[in-house]
Design a protein around this motif. Structure first.
Motif, short mmCIF file in Angstrom:
data_model
loop_
_atom_site.label_atom_id
_atom_site.label_comp_id
_atom_site.label_asym_id
_atom_site.label_seq_id
_atom_site.Cartn_x
_atom_site.Cartn_y
_atom_site.Cartn_z
N LYS A 1 1.33 -1.05 -0.04
CA LYS A 1 -0.07 0.30 0.03
C LYS A 1 1.25 1.16 -0.24
CE LYS A 1 -3.54 -2.03 2.36
NZ LYS A 1 -4.41 -2.01 3.77
N LEU A 2 0.54 2.09 -1.21
CA LEU A 2 0.99 3.19 -1.16
C LEU A 2 1.15 3.92 0.20
CD1 LEU A 2 3.36 4.84 -3.25
CD2 LEU A 2 1.50 5.77 -3.77
N ILE A 3 0.01 3.99 0.74
CA ILE A 3 -0.08 5.18 1.58
C ILE A 3 0.68 4.39 3.02
CG2 ILE A 3 -1.36 3.69 2.74
CD1 ILE A 3 -3.76 6.76 3.46
N ASN A 4 1.23 3.64 3.72
CA ASN A 4 2.00 2.60 4.23
C ASN A 4 3.54 3.33 4.45
OD1 ASN A 4 0.06 2.04 5.30
ND2 ASN A 4 0.28 -0.36 4.72
N LEU A 5 3.98 3.81 2.49
CA LEU A 5 5.63 3.94 2.60
C LEU A 5 5.18 5.52 3.07
CD1 LEU A 5 6.21 2.91 -0.94
CD2 LEU A 5 7.65 2.14 1.20
N PHE A 6 4.61 6.39 2.93
CA PHE A 6 4.45 7.46 3.41
C PHE A 6 3.54 7.72 5.19
CE2 PHE A 6 4.70 8.40 -0.96
CZ PHE A 6 4.46 9.20 -0.90
N ARG A 7 4.02 6.70 6.07
CA ARG A 7 3.86 6.71 7.26
C ARG A 7 4.75 7.26 7.91
NH1 ARG A 7 2.65 1.17 9.47
NH2 ARG A 7 0.77 1.52 8.62
N GLY A 8 4.29 8.69 8.17
CA GLY A 8 4.93 9.26 9.26
C GLY A 8 5.41 10.68 8.14
N ALA A 9 4.79 10.95 6.84
CA ALA A 9 4.95 11.95 6.08
C ALA A 9 4.59 13.18 6.74
CB ALA A 9 4.34 11.99 4.75
N HIS A 10 3.36 12.99 7.56
CA HIS A 10 2.80 14.43 8.35
C HIS A 10 3.56 14.76 8.95
CE1 HIS A 10 1.97 11.25 10.64
NE2 HIS A 10 1.59 12.07 11.78
N LEU A 11 4.01 13.77 9.60
CA LEU A 11 5.14 14.97 10.90
C LEU A 11 6.50 15.23 9.66
CD1 LEU A 11 6.06 15.50 13.64
CD2 LEU A 11 6.88 12.68 13.86
N ASN A 12 6.72 14.80 9.48
CA ASN A 12 7.76 14.85 7.85
C ASN A 12 7.14 16.49 7.08
OD1 ASN A 12 10.81 14.89 7.21
ND2 ASN A 12 9.43 14.61 5.46
N TYR A 13 6.08 16.46 6.96
CA TYR A 13 5.64 17.78 6.41
C TYR A 13 6.45 19.03 6.88
CZ TYR A 13 2.30 20.92 4.07
OH TYR A 13 1.87 22.27 3.26
N HIS A 14 5.38 19.29 9.36
CA HIS A 14 5.72 19.74 8.93
C HIS A 14 7.11 19.86 9.99
CE1 HIS A 14 1.40 18.86 9.99
NE2 HIS A 14 1.45 19.96 9.79
N ARG A 15 7.68 19.13 9.96
CA ARG A 15 9.29 19.16 10.29
C ARG A 15 9.83 20.38 9.03
NH1 ARG A 15 13.42 17.42 9.41
NH2 ARG A 15 13.24 16.07 7.15
#
Length: 303
Positions: free
Chosen positions: A270-284
């Motif tokens: 699942k592509l969405i699972n590769l982006f796990r943590g991406a929301h925090l990375n976006y803000h960081r």
């Protein structure tokens, strides 16, 4: 009359300030050298400021990238590690970021000027090549990023406690061990530099016109933050693969496609699972690159 004229000429010669002329000649090389190093110095200081502020956020993100866990679980891991270990591993990113960002900004400016003078190509092309070359040069310091990965992984806490011990642990595996994960780093650095330097100007032009120093600072923060957040999200899967590759000590050097396939299967394809943590990375990234760009542009004006 002749004697009087000679005396007046002699007095006029004595009143001339020869020291002023020589001081200008002595100072000009110094001023030129400071100007040449300006972009390197500003990039270095901007990186230091950023790492000191955002390191704890980066550590939470790292745990999510490596183990695929939720933000709450990553924070709980850090709480269990204790405050003493919160800034554990900060020295490698501090060394790496200050050095690489100094090269990123400095080399980009130098190479852009050099290519513009000697290559008959559109400015967009020369600046893009300069950005890729600057990113490639940054990859020389991959060992610092490699050691940072090992120090932040709690599985290696019992093997070494500081940067020196981590470097020493890799030594017995050969020089190649320090550069494990080089391919994704080269790919990430080159492309992200092209986008960052290529879009920084156009984005700032579309922001409200700044009339004060504080407004310029805000615009630079927004411009850098938006670009950093976008690029951080875009290249997030590459960093996931890079982190997995660099968390290994010794053994087979696995290729980027092989590691990616392994992670893809682990995360249920699942592509969405590769982006796990991406929301925090976006803000960081929003905060980090906002700080970097604002600090860099501010220092350019005051130095």
């Amino acid at each position: 009359r002749k004697i009087l004229s000679n005396m007046m000429d002699s007095e006029a010669h004595e009143k001339r300030p020869p020291i002023l002329t020589s001081s200008k000649q002595d100072m000009s090389p110094h001023i030129t050298n400071v100007g040449e190093m300006k972009h390197y110095l500003c990039g270095c200081c901007a990186a230091f400021n950023n790492v000191a502020i955002t390191f704890p956020i980066q550590k939470v993100l790292f745990r999510q990238q490596l183990y695929g866990i939720k933000t709450r679980d990553a924070i709980l891991q850090l709480r269990r590690d204790g405050f003493r270990n919160l800034y554990r591993g900060i020295l490698p990113p501090l060394m790496q970021k200050t050095t690489t960002l100094a090269l990123m900004f400095g080399l980009y400016e130098d190479l852009s000027c050099l290519l513009h003078k000697h290559v008959s190509a559109p400015e967009f092309a020369t600046r893009s090549v300069a950005a890729v070359l600057a990113g490639t040069t940054e990859a020389i310091f991959t060992p610092l990023e490699r050691v940072q990965t090992l120090l932040q992984d709690h599985k290696h806490h019992d093997k070494f406690t500081n940067t020196y011990q981590a470097f020493k642990a890799l030594k017995c595996h050969g020089i190649g061990e320090y550069y494990r994960g080089l391919v994704p780093i080269l790919f990430r650095n080159g492309l992200s530099n092209v986008f960052f330097f290529g879009l920084r100007g156009p984005i700032k032009e579309h922001l409200p016109t700044a009339t004060t120093h504080s407004a310029h600072l805000v615009n630079d923060f927004i411009c850098g933050g938006l670009l950093g957040a976008m690029l951080g999200f875009l290249f997030f899967p590459i960093n996931v693969v890079k982190t997995r590759i660099q968390s290994q000590i010794g053994g087979e050097f696995q290729s980027f496609p092989k590691v990616f396939q392994k992670i893809w299967l682990e995360r249920d394809r699942k592509l969405i699972n590769l982006f796990r943590g991406a929301h925090l990375n976006y803000h960081r990234s929003l905060i980090s690159w906002g700080i970097i760009n604002a600090t860099y542009e501010f220092l350019l004006k005051v130095i």
